[in-house]
Design an enzyme around this catalytic site. Structure first.
Site, short mmCIF file in Angstrom:
data_model
loop_
_atom_site.label_atom_id
_atom_site.label_comp_id
_atom_site.label_asym_id
_atom_site.label_seq_id
_atom_site.Cartn_x
_atom_site.Cartn_y
_atom_site.Cartn_z
N SER A 143 0.86 -1.19 0.00
CA SER A 143 0.00 0.00 0.00
C SER A 143 0.89 1.22 0.00
O SER A 143 2.06 1.15 0.39
CB SER A 143 -0.86 0.01 1.27
OG SER A 143 -1.45 1.27 1.48
N TYR A 156 -2.28 -0.83 10.38
CA TYR A 156 -2.26 -1.11 8.93
C TYR A 156 -0.93 -0.64 8.33
O TYR A 156 -0.30 -1.35 7.56
CB TYR A 156 -3.44 -0.39 8.26
CG TYR A 156 -3.59 -0.64 6.78
CD1 TYR A 156 -4.13 -1.84 6.31
CD2 TYR A 156 -3.19 0.32 5.84
CE1 TYR A 156 -4.27 -2.07 4.94
CE2 TYR A 156 -3.34 0.09 4.47
CZ TYR A 156 -3.88 -1.10 4.03
OH TYR A 156 -4.03 -1.33 2.68
P1 NAD Z 1 -11.23 -6.05 -1.09
O1 NAD Z 1 -11.77 -6.04 0.30
O2 NAD Z 1 -12.15 -5.86 -2.23
O3 NAD Z 1 -10.38 -7.37 -1.33
C1 NAD Z 1 -9.71 -8.06 -0.32
C2 NAD Z 1 -9.98 -9.54 -0.46
O4 NAD Z 1 -9.20 -10.22 0.54
C3 NAD Z 1 -11.45 -9.90 -0.23
O5 NAD Z 1 -11.91 -10.74 -1.27
C4 NAD Z 1 -11.44 -10.63 1.11
O6 NAD Z 1 -12.43 -11.64 1.23
C5 NAD Z 1 -10.03 -11.22 1.11
N1 NAD Z 1 -9.56 -11.53 2.45
C6 NAD Z 1 -9.56 -10.73 3.56
N2 NAD Z 1 -9.09 -11.40 4.61
C7 NAD Z 1 -8.75 -12.63 4.17
C8 NAD Z 1 -8.22 -13.80 4.80
N3 NAD Z 1 -7.93 -13.82 6.12
N4 NAD Z 1 -8.00 -14.89 4.05
C9 NAD Z 1 -8.31 -14.89 2.73
N5 NAD Z 1 -8.83 -13.84 2.09
C10 NAD Z 1 -9.05 -12.72 2.80
O7 NAD Z 1 -10.14 -4.86 -1.07
P2 NAD Z 1 -8.91 -4.54 -2.03
O8 NAD Z 1 -8.73 -3.09 -1.96
O9 NAD Z 1 -9.03 -5.19 -3.35
O10 NAD Z 1 -7.72 -5.21 -1.18
C11 NAD Z 1 -6.71 -6.00 -1.77
C12 NAD Z 1 -5.36 -5.57 -1.23
O11 NAD Z 1 -5.07 -4.24 -1.67
C13 NAD Z 1 -5.26 -5.52 0.30
O12 NAD Z 1 -4.05 -6.13 0.72
C14 NAD Z 1 -5.24 -4.05 0.61
O13 NAD Z 1 -4.55 -3.75 1.80
C15 NAD Z 1 -4.54 -3.50 -0.62
N6 NAD Z 1 -4.76 -2.06 -0.84
C16 NAD Z 1 -6.00 -1.57 -1.13
C17 NAD Z 1 -6.16 -0.21 -1.33
C18 NAD Z 1 -7.50 0.42 -1.67
O14 NAD Z 1 -7.57 1.66 -1.74
N7 NAD Z 1 -8.56 -0.34 -1.88
C19 NAD Z 1 -5.06 0.64 -1.24
C20 NAD Z 1 -3.82 0.10 -0.94
C21 NAD Z 1 -3.68 -1.25 -0.75
#
Ligand code: NAD
Length: 266
Positions: A143, A156
């Protein structure tokens, strides 16, 4: 003639954690469209994915990345069914918007176990197979918080900073095995469940969305958040042979958010 599959992942086998939604789903779908055989590990399976995943041959497995046994099963299943594992995307993650005074031990464990421990142990089992087959690629989804820690989510920020450190450490350790380890540092990414949860929890959804956009210079210039597909494109590059000499890097896909404080809008 243009190659629609460029870069071509035909014959490659990939595992994507947290691939049921958001950035993970976009990555799983993009990899499959570029020829990879994809195994998604998530603790929730969404009905809306069923027909697209079937069409693209994406196999979904129940997997809680906080448990080593689950990530081992994801990797071992890919190897048992497809003969190898070439690409691991450690994408599963959760947010934790809480000040230190509010954080419980359970909050700490939920965030660190999902965002860091899961990636560590999935990598452990992938590396074992990749060493045997002569190489591979690991991509961690960190991130912008891993590059520039934030005031509103210390746990986080710690988890993502440590994921960047894990990326560099594994890159150094396993270059000799021809295993490349990189990470992407996205944000703010719209259309994800993580972002929607943050917006739903806000007093004023629209104003909060505007704040997220304003904090990222390019997002502000385009007047929109980053798209999950735009992060998946960087994952595709890192997974491909075009990145054969790229390891230990962190690619920020955050519209410049982690560069510093943008000029004041007057
Ligand atoms: P999202 O919530 O749509 O996707 C996350 C996925 O991870 C979900 O499908 C959820 O079911 C799964 N998950 C959560 N805990 C889990 C576990 N214990 N075991 C297995 N699966 C699990 O959100 P996203 O934004 O697509 O997140 C994906 C990654 O991107 C994350 O690591 C997040 O920290 C990172 N991220 C997101 C953003 C943003 O702005 N959305 C920014 C920076 C980083």
């Amino acid at each position: 003639m243009s190659n629609e599959r460029h870069p071509d992942l035909t014959g490659r086998v990939a595992a994507v954690t947290g691939g049921a939604s958001g950035i993970g789903r976009a990555t799983a779908v993009l990899f499959a469209k570029h020829g990879a055989r994809v195994f998604v590990g998530d603790f929730s399976s969404l009905a809306e994915n069923a027909s697209l995943f079937t069409e693209l041959g994406i196999r979904e497995l129940q997997c809680d990345v906080r448990r080593e046994a689950d990530v081992q099963r994801l990797i071992d299943t890919a190897v048992a069914e497809a003969g190898r594992i070439d690409i691991l995307v450690n994408n599963a993650g959760i947010g934790m918007v809480k000040q230190i005074t509010e954080v419980t031990e359970a909050d700490w464990s939920a965030c660190l176990d999902t965002n860091l421990k899961g990636a560590f142990f999935a990598s452990k089992h992938a590396v074992r197979h990749m060493q045997r087959t002569g190489g591979g690629v690991i991509i961690n989804n960190a991130s912008n918080a891993g590059l520039l820690p934030r005031a509103h989510d210390p746990v986080y920020s710690i988890s993502k900073g440590a994921l960047v450190a894990l990326t560099k450490s594994l890159a150094l350790c396993h270059a000799k095995d021809r295993i490349r380890v990189n990470c992407v540092c996205p944000g703010p990414v719209g259309g994800t469940r993580m972002m929607n949860r943050d917006l739903d929890a806000a007093v004023d959804r629209e104003a909060t969305a505007k704040q997220f956009i304003a904090a990222s210079p390019l997002a502000a210039a385009f007047g929109r958040m980053i798209d999950p597909e735009e992060v998946a494109q960087a994952m595709l590059y890192l997974a491909s042979d075009g990145a054969a000499m790229v390891t230990g890097t962190s690619i920020a896909i955050d519209g410049g958010k982690s560069l510093g404080v943008p000029p004041k809008v007057v």
